[in-house]
Design a protein around this motif. Structure first.
Motif, mmCIF file in Angstrom:
data_model
loop_
_atom_site.group_PDB
_atom_site.id
_atom_site.type_symbol
_atom_site.label_atom_id
_atom_site.label_comp_id
_atom_site.label_asym_id
_atom_site.label_seq_id
_atom_site.Cartn_x
_atom_site.Cartn_y
_atom_site.Cartn_z
ATOM 1 N N ALA A 15 0.843 -1.209 0.000
ATOM 2 C CA ALA A 15 0.000 0.000 0.000
ATOM 3 C C ALA A 15 0.874 1.254 0.000
ATOM 4 N N LYS A 16 1.917 1.226 0.831
ATOM 5 C CA LYS A 16 2.797 2.382 0.929
ATOM 6 C C LYS A 16 3.447 2.686 -0.427
ATOM 7 N N ASN A 17 3.910 1.616 -1.095
ATOM 8 C CA ASN A 17 4.561 1.817 -2.391
ATOM 9 C C ASN A 17 3.603 2.256 -3.472
ATOM 10 N N ALA A 18 2.360 1.791 -3.392
ATOM 11 C CA ALA A 18 1.351 2.200 -4.389
ATOM 12 C C ALA A 18 1.063 3.696 -4.237
ATOM 13 N N ARG A 19 0.982 4.192 -2.970
ATOM 14 C CA ARG A 19 0.725 5.627 -2.724
ATOM 15 C C ARG A 19 1.841 6.465 -3.320
ATOM 16 N N LYS A 20 3.066 6.033 -3.063
ATOM 17 C CA LYS A 20 4.234 6.747 -3.595
ATOM 18 C C LYS A 20 4.161 6.846 -5.108
#
Ligand code: UD1
Ligand code: CA
Length: 449
Positions: free
Chosen positions: A440-445
Motif C-alpha cells: 500500500a505504501k509503495n502504491a501511494r508513492k
C-alpha cells in the motif's frame, strides 16, 4: 630349428617434430594413456624374453613413464636402424627373434604381432618379415617392393622413391621381425646415403638379400598400423581406439545407448548389465561394477562405482569417489575423495568432498560439505541412516552421528550426536499484515509521481 625366444625393441627416440609440441611425441595420450605405453602393453602379450625402449637424449619424462622397462638411449637420433643399434648391448648374443615396433604406431594388436612371429618361424625361415598394409592414401609411407614369387625385395622410402615406385600402394608399417642370428650384422651394414642422410632400418631388406637371405611380408589392416606423426593423426588414432574400446565394452555385456558419444579411457573397466547413456566421459581410473546405470552427460574420473548404483544425469565423480552398492548420485552432484555408502542418496545439486558418508543416508538438494578453509582440507563424517536436509552447509571437520537429522537450511559447525536433530537457523519474525502495508505504501508513492 629356430629358437623360440623373442626380444622386442620399441623405437621412441624420434623428435616427433611434426607434432609441434614440447611433449615428446610418444607421451601424447590415446584414451588417456601415453602412446608408448599402449605399445608396451601389447608387446607384453607375446611374452618377450627381453624388451628395450629406445629413447632420445633429454627424454627423462619418457623414462619415468615406461619404468620399469629397460631403456637404451640413442643420441643423437640418426634414423631407425641407428635406433635399433642403440639396443646393441641387450641384443648381443641374442639369437631368438627380434621384433622392432614403433612407439608412434600404437594401435597394433597382439594377433598381428603373433602373426609376424609365426611367419618369421615358418619353414622357409625368412631372415626379415615386414608388416605391410594398404592405406587408402599411401602418402609418405615407405613402399614395399615385392617380387614375382611374393618375396620382399626392398623397402623404398618415399623421399627416395621413383615416380613408378610411388604408385605402389603396399606400404611399410615399420614393424618387422628379424632373425636374431643375423640382426646386428645386418644393421651394422646399413649406411646413410639417402635423401635424409639417416640410417634407415628399411635398408635391412636389400642388405639381407645381398647376403643371400630371404625376406617376407605379411599384411595388417591400415587401422592397426597407422603411424601418428601429426596432431591430426593423433585424433584419427584416438577415434579408432575409441571405436574398438566401445565394441569391447558392449561385447562384455554393457549397453551403450549412443556409443559414438561416449569417451572411454584405456583403463576404463565396465561390468555386465551396465547401461551407459549418451555423452558420458570416462576419464582415467574408472571402474564400474555390474548392474550400474550411468545416465547422460556424466563426467567420471578416478572413481569406483559399485553394483546397482545409479549415476546422473549430469553427475561429476572426481578422483577418489567411491560409490557403494545401490547408492544414487543425481544431477549436478559432485563427489570428490569420498565414500558414499550403500543405498545412500544425493539426488540433486550437492558437493560431497573429503567425506565419509555411511549407509542409507539421505542428502538433500543443495548440501555442501565445506571442506576447505583456504589452507587445509577437512573431513566430514556422516553416520548410517542420517538425514541431511536441503540447503545445508556442513562445516568440516564435522561428524554427524548415526541417525542424526540436520534440518533444512542449517549451517552446522559442530558435531551432531547420534539420533539427534539439529536446527541452525536465525529466529523467525512474523509481521502480521506487513506485506499488505508494504504494498500500500509503495502504491501511494507511485501515485504521487
Ligand atoms: C618410418 C619408416 C617408413 C614407414 C613409416 C611407418 C624408416 C626409415 N621409415 O617412417 O618406411 O612407412 O615409419 O609409420 O624406418 N625413431 C627413433 N630414432 C630415430 C628415428 C626414429 O627412435 O633416429 C623412432 C621414432 O620415435 C618413431 C619411429 O622410430 O617411433 C619411426 O620414426 P619416424 O621418424 O616417425 O619414421 P617415419 O618417417 O614415419
Ligand atoms: Ca612415423
Amino acid at each position: 630349428m629356430t629358437s623360440q625366444k623373442t626380444a622386442v625393441v620399441i623405437l621412441a627416440a624420434g623428435q616427433g617434430t611434426r607434432m609441434k609440441s614440447s611433449l615428446p611425441k610418444v607421451l601424447h595420450p590415446i584414451g588417456n594413456r601415453a602412446m608408448v605405453l599402449h605399445v608396451l602393453d601389447i608387446v607384453g602379450n607375446v611374452a618377450p624374453d627381453l624388451t628395450v625402449v629406445v629413447l632420445g637424449d633429454g627424454m627423462d619424462p619418457v623414462r619415468d613413464v615406461v619404468a620399469p622397462a629397460q631403456v637404451a638411449v640413442q643420441s643423437p637420433p640418426l634414423g631407425t636402424a641407428h635406433a635399433v643399434l642403440a639396443a646393441r648391448d641387450a641384443l648381443e648374443g641374442f639369437d631368438g627373434d627380434v621384433i622392432v615396433a614403433f612407439a608412434d604406431t600404437p594401435l597394433i594388436t597382439q594377433e598381428t604381432l603373433q602373426h609376424l612371429l609365426d611367419r618369421r618361424r615358418a619353414d622357409d625361415d625368412p631372415a626379415v618379415v615386414v608388416l605391410g598394409f594398404r592405406p587408402d592414401d599411401p602418402a609418405q609411407y615407405g613402399r614395399l617392393v615385392v617380387g614375382k614369387k611374393g618375396r620382399l625385395k626392398a623397402i623404398v622410402e618415399y623421399n627416395d622413391a621413383s615416380p613408378e615406385e610411388r604408385t605402389i600402394n603396399l606400404c611399410n608399417s615399420g614393424l618387422m621381425a628379424i632373425d636374431g642370428k643375423h640382426c646386428l650384422k645386418l644393421l651394422d651394414a646399413i649406411g646413410n646415403e639417402n635423401a635424409k642422410q639417416e640410417y634407415y632400418l628399411t635398408d635391412i631388406v636389400e642388405i639381407a638379400r645381398a647376403q643371400g637371405l630371404t625376406c617376407a611380408v605379411i599384411e595388417a589392416s591400415p587401422e592397426e598400423v597407422m603411424g601418428v606423426n601429426t596432431r591430426n593423426d593423433l585424433a584419427v588414432a584416438e577415434g579408432i581406439f575409441q571405436a574398438r574400446r566401445r565394441r569391447a565394452v558392449m561385447a562384455a555385456g554393457a549397453t551403450m545407448i549412443d556409443p559414438d558419444t561416449v569417451y572411454l579411457s584405456a583403463d576404463t573397466q565396465i561390468g555386465r548389465d551396465v547401461t551407459v547413456g549418451p555423452n558420458v566421459v570416462f576419464g582415467s581410473g574408472v571402474t564400474v561394477e555390474d548392474g550400474v546405470t550411468i545416465e547422460a552427460f556424466c563426467h567420471l574420473e578416478g572413481a569406483h562405482i559399485a553394483s546397482g548404483a545409479k549415476i546422473g544425469p549430469y553427475a561429476r565423480l572426481r578422483p577418489g569417489a567411491d560409490i557403494r552398492e545401490d547408492a544414487k548420485i543425481g544431477n549436478f552432484v559432485e563427489v570428490k575423495k569420498s565414500v558414499v555408502g550403500k543405498g545412500s542418496k544425493a539426488s540433486h545439486l550437492t558437493y560431497i568432498g573429503d567425506a565419509q558418508v555411511g549407509e542409507e543416508v539421505n542428502i538433500g538438494a543443495g548440501t555442501i560439505t565445506v571442506n576447505y578453509d583456504g589452507f587445509n582440507k577437512h573431513v566430514t563424517q556422516i553416520g548410517d541412516g542420517a538425514f541431511i536436509g536441503s540447503n545445508t552447509s556442513l562445516v568440516a571437520p564435522i561428524k554427524i552421528g548415526d541417525g542424526g537429522f540436520v534440518a533444512a537450511g542449517s549451517t552446522v559447525t559442530a558435531d551432531v550426536e547420534e539420533d539427534a536433530m539439529v536446527v541452525e537457523r536465525s529466529q523467525r519474525r512474523d509481521i502480521a499484515k506487513g506485506a499488505a502495508r508494504f504494498r500500500a505504501k509503495n502504491a501511494r508513492k507511485a501515485g504521487k509521481d
